[in-house]
Design a protein around this motif. Structure first.
Motif, PDB file in Angstrom:
ATOM      1  N   GLY A 262      34.192  76.320  48.971  1.00 38.71           N
ATOM      2  CA  GLY A 262      33.946  75.887  50.060  1.00 38.71           C
ATOM      3  C   GLY A 262      34.839  74.484  50.663  1.00 38.71           C
ATOM      4  N   LYS A 263      34.160  73.830  51.380  1.00 40.49           N
ATOM      5  CA  LYS A 263      34.834  72.575  51.917  1.00 40.49           C
ATOM      6  C   LYS A 263      35.328  71.794  51.135  1.00 40.49           C
ATOM      7  N   ASN A 264      34.643  71.183  50.050  1.00 38.80           N
ATOM      8  CA  ASN A 264      35.293  70.199  48.976  1.00 38.80           C
ATOM      9  C   ASN A 264      36.205  70.854  47.996  1.00 38.80           C
ATOM     10  N   VAL A 265      36.038  72.211  47.629  1.00 40.25           N
ATOM     11  CA  VAL A 265      36.929  72.672  46.636  1.00 40.25           C
ATOM     12  C   VAL A 265      38.241  72.953  47.674  1.00 40.25           C
ATOM     13  N   THR A 266      38.066  73.484  48.707  1.00 38.60           N
ATOM     14  CA  THR A 266      39.424  73.276  49.494  1.00 38.60           C
ATOM     15  C   THR A 266      40.121  72.026  49.713  1.00 38.60           C
ATOM     16  N   ALA A 267      39.280  71.025  49.983  1.00 38.34           N
ATOM     17  CA  ALA A 267      39.984  69.685  49.842  1.00 38.34           C
ATOM     18  C   ALA A 267      40.711  69.263  48.565  1.00 38.34           C
ATOM     19  N   GLY A 268      39.895  69.449  47.322  1.00 36.06           N
ATOM     20  CA  GLY A 268      40.451  69.293  46.045  1.00 36.06           C
ATOM     21  C   GLY A 268      41.772  70.208  45.901  1.00 36.06           C
ATOM     22  N   ALA A 269      41.877  71.292  46.463  1.00 39.43           N
ATOM     23  CA  ALA A 269      42.989  72.207  46.013  1.00 39.43           C
ATOM     24  C   ALA A 269      44.093  71.636  46.890  1.00 39.43           C
ATOM     25  N   TYR A 270      44.084  71.178  48.025  1.00 45.24           N
ATOM     26  CA  TYR A 270      45.141  70.764  48.744  1.00 45.24           C
ATOM     27  C   TYR A 270      45.454  69.388  48.183  1.00 45.24           C
ATOM     28  N   TYR A 271      44.474  68.627  47.863  1.00 44.45           N
ATOM     29  CA  TYR A 271      45.065  67.313  47.288  1.00 44.45           C
ATOM     30  C   TYR A 271      46.031  67.552  45.806  1.00 44.45           C
ATOM     31  N   ASN A 272      45.352  68.473  44.964  1.00 43.58           N
ATOM     32  CA  ASN A 272      46.199  68.735  43.926  1.00 43.58           C
ATOM     33  C   ASN A 272      47.633  69.249  44.177  1.00 43.58           C
ATOM     34  N   ILE A 273      47.735  70.146  45.183  1.00 44.27           N
ATOM     35  CA  ILE A 273      48.735  70.629  45.482  1.00 44.27           C
ATOM     36  C   ILE A 273      49.872  69.366  45.879  1.00 44.27           C
ATOM     37  N   ALA A 274      49.434  68.526  46.754  1.00 46.96           N
ATOM     38  CA  ALA A 274      49.863  67.228  47.399  1.00 46.96           C
ATOM     39  C   ALA A 274      50.618  66.575  46.099  1.00 46.96           C
ATOM     40  N   LEU A 275      49.914  66.329  45.204  1.00 47.01           N
ATOM     41  CA  LEU A 275      50.484  65.651  44.022  1.00 47.01           C
ATOM     42  C   LEU A 275      51.532  66.246  43.211  1.00 47.01           C
ATOM     43  N   ALA A 276      51.112  67.600  43.130  1.00 50.86           N
ATOM     44  CA  ALA A 276      52.107  68.492  42.182  1.00 50.86           C
ATOM     45  C   ALA A 276      53.310  68.611  43.131  1.00 50.86           C
ATOM     46  N   TYR A 277      53.467  68.562  44.668  1.00 46.93           N
ATOM     47  CA  TYR A 277      54.608  68.409  45.046  1.00 46.93           C
ATOM     48  C   TYR A 277      55.439  67.231  45.059  1.00 46.93           C
ATOM     49  N   PHE A 278      54.531  66.052  44.906  1.00 48.18           N
ATOM     50  CA  PHE A 278      54.999  64.611  44.936  1.00 48.18           C
ATOM     51  C   PHE A 278      55.946  64.862  43.515  1.00 48.18           C
ATOM     52  N   ALA A 279      55.273  65.173  42.521  1.00 47.20           N
ATOM     53  CA  ALA A 279      55.870  65.182  41.099  1.00 47.20           C
ATOM     54  C   ALA A 279      57.149  66.077  41.074  1.00 47.20           C
ATOM     55  N   LEU A 280      57.240  67.018  42.043  1.00 44.62           N
ATOM     56  CA  LEU A 280      58.338  67.899  42.020  1.00 44.62           C
ATOM     57  C   LEU A 280      59.553  67.170  43.165  1.00 44.62           C
ATOM     58  N   GLY A 281      59.044  66.128  43.446  1.00 46.89           N
ATOM     59  CA  GLY A 281      60.159  65.503  44.545  1.00 46.89           C
ATOM     60  C   GLY A 281      60.102  66.094  46.007  1.00 46.89           C
ATOM     61  N   GLU A 282      59.444  67.306  46.192  1.00 46.75           N
ATOM     62  CA  GLU A 282      59.040  67.801  47.603  1.00 46.75           C
ATOM     63  C   GLU A 282      58.139  67.070  48.454  1.00 46.75           C
ATOM     64  N   TYR A 283      58.535  65.973  49.141  1.00 42.30           N
ATOM     65  CA  TYR A 283      57.794  64.825  49.642  1.00 42.30           C
ATOM     66  C   TYR A 283      57.253  65.395  50.852  1.00 42.30           C
ATOM     67  N   ALA A 284      58.115  66.226  51.930  1.00 45.85           N
ATOM     68  CA  ALA A 284      57.480  66.657  53.049  1.00 45.85           C
ATOM     69  C   ALA A 284      56.289  67.576  53.023  1.00 45.85           C
ATOM     70  N   LYS A 285      56.365  68.537  51.719  1.00 41.72           N
ATOM     71  CA  LYS A 285      55.239  69.410  51.421  1.00 41.72           C
ATOM     72  C   LYS A 285      54.181  68.498  51.030  1.00 41.72           C
ATOM     73  N   SER A 286      54.505  67.357  50.283  1.00 44.10           N
ATOM     74  CA  SER A 286      53.586  66.526  49.619  1.00 44.10           C
ATOM     75  C   SER A 286      52.718  66.057  50.714  1.00 44.10           C
ATOM     76  N   GLU A 287      53.343  65.489  51.531  1.00 46.08           N
ATOM     77  CA  GLU A 287      52.557  64.682  52.967  1.00 46.08           C
ATOM     78  C   GLU A 287      51.619  65.823  53.560  1.00 46.08           C
ATOM     79  N   GLU A 288      52.326  66.875  53.910  1.00 50.72           N
ATOM     80  CA  GLU A 288      51.812  67.947  54.772  1.00 50.72           C
ATOM     81  C   GLU A 288      50.325  68.310  53.677  1.00 50.72           C
ATOM     82  N   ALA A 289      50.379  68.271  52.541  1.00 55.68           N
ATOM     83  CA  ALA A 289      49.215  68.908  51.959  1.00 55.68           C
ATOM     84  C   ALA A 289      48.106  67.787  51.781  1.00 55.68           C
ATOM     85  N   PHE A 290      48.641  66.465  51.610  1.00 54.60           N
ATOM     86  CA  PHE A 290      47.811  65.239  51.767  1.00 54.60           C
ATOM     87  C   PHE A 290      46.905  65.317  53.043  1.00 54.60           C
TER      88      PHE A 290
END
Length: 321
Positions: A262-290
């Protein structure tokens, strides 16, 4: 969906929303490299600190020189051997004449008698300013900045006007002693942020879903990769984690409160994706996911807006390299 086996210790803080129970996991600090936003000093190795201070504060010259420490650049005492100069100009700190006020406080006791007390207050203003200029050995200005303001000292005492005045004087003297060092330190921090390569930290605070009505094995196993990323980032694990969350997003039904994703699980998935991309140094994708996370839940975490701005800033710096 892909099965992901990842290990990590976690501390859970649970809040309930919709048909699922969200767990916000605080894993620890992730260290990342912040590159300069201005490359003007990248080829310059050593610097000399000049200090211009009020004539009656000559002792502050050494204080200014000691406080200026640009990360990754050598501070030397011989101006002729320097490749650039950092010049601080300290303006006199001025204190206005304080205003005195006595406030009368009257209280009626249980027996009907009245008790009168007084509050004595001294209130004044002071103004300070410190400027900095960086220039090369040919005299060409590279950067200028300044910090300054007018602030208030407000000290009160219920004992006496003399006690309040002494508190005011003590505070004024404390400011006089410390304002130069604190403003030079603040300016140095700004210069570090602009011109230097720094090791910064962000707090990893990921999302898990408590398995109650539905199960989320891939989602939660993927979140454990963020735990490991705090101490030992693993590119393969983080990319597998992103794939797992993206798999859950294929089931996203944000309009259905009873949906598995649902809505909150979707938000959580995007948030986790944003953190993972940040850790990978892919900052544009991280910002988009945040930003995608906040479309579904503006309160997904207390740090998401700051992290989105950090990711955008890091991408800008990355493009300069």
């Amino acid at each position: 969906m892909k099965t992901l086996l990842l290990l990590g210790s976690i501390i859970s803080l649970s809040t309930t929303a919709f048909a699922q129970k969200i767990q916000k996991e605080t894993f620890g600090d992730f260290t990342y490299t912040q590159t300069p936003s201005n490359l003007a000093l990248s080829e310059l190795e050593s610097y000399f600190v000049e200090a211009s201070v009020p004539s009656n504060d000559n002792y502050k010259v050494d204080e200014v020189r000691a406080t200026s420490n640009l990360t990754g650049h050598e501070k030397i005492m011989n101006r002729q051997n320097a490749t650039f100069v950092v010049k601080y100009t300290v303006y006199p700190t001025t204190f206005g004449t304080p205003e005195y006020n006595r406030q009368t406080n009257t209280r009626t006791n249980k027996d009907g008698t009245k008790t009168t007390t007084y509050t004595y207050t001294y209130k004044g203003h002071y103004t300070y300013k410190t400027a900095v200029m960086i220039y090369d050995m040919e005299g060409k200005t590279i950067h200028t900045d300044e910090i300054g303001s007018t602030k208030t000292i407000n000290k009160s005492s219920s004992k006496s006007a003399n006690a309040a005045n002494n508190l005011y004087k003590d505070k004024r003297e404390q400011i006089r002693r410390t304002v130069t060092k604190s403003t030079v330190k603040d300016l140095n921090k700004k210069l570090d942020d602009i011109f230097c390569t720094l090791q910064n930290k962000i707090q990893m605070r990921g999302i898990k879903i408590k398995e109650k009505k539905y199960e989320y094995p891939e989602f939660n196993a993927a979140t454990d990769a963020l735990t490991e990323a705090c101490t030992a980032p693993n590119e393969a694990n983080l990319k597998a984690a992103i794939a797992a969350w993206e798999g859950d997003l294929e089931e996203s039904d944000s309009e259905n409160r009873k949906a598995r994703v649902g809505k909150n699980v979707t938000a959580g998935a995007y948030y986790n994706i944003a953190l993972a991309y940040f850790a990978l140094g892919e900052y544009a994708k991280s910002e988009e996911a945040f930003n995608k996370a906040t479309e579904f839940d503006k309160n997904v975490t207390i740090m998401h807006q700051v992290l989105a701005k950090t990711a955008a800033d890091m991408e800008m710096r990355k493009q300069l390299q």
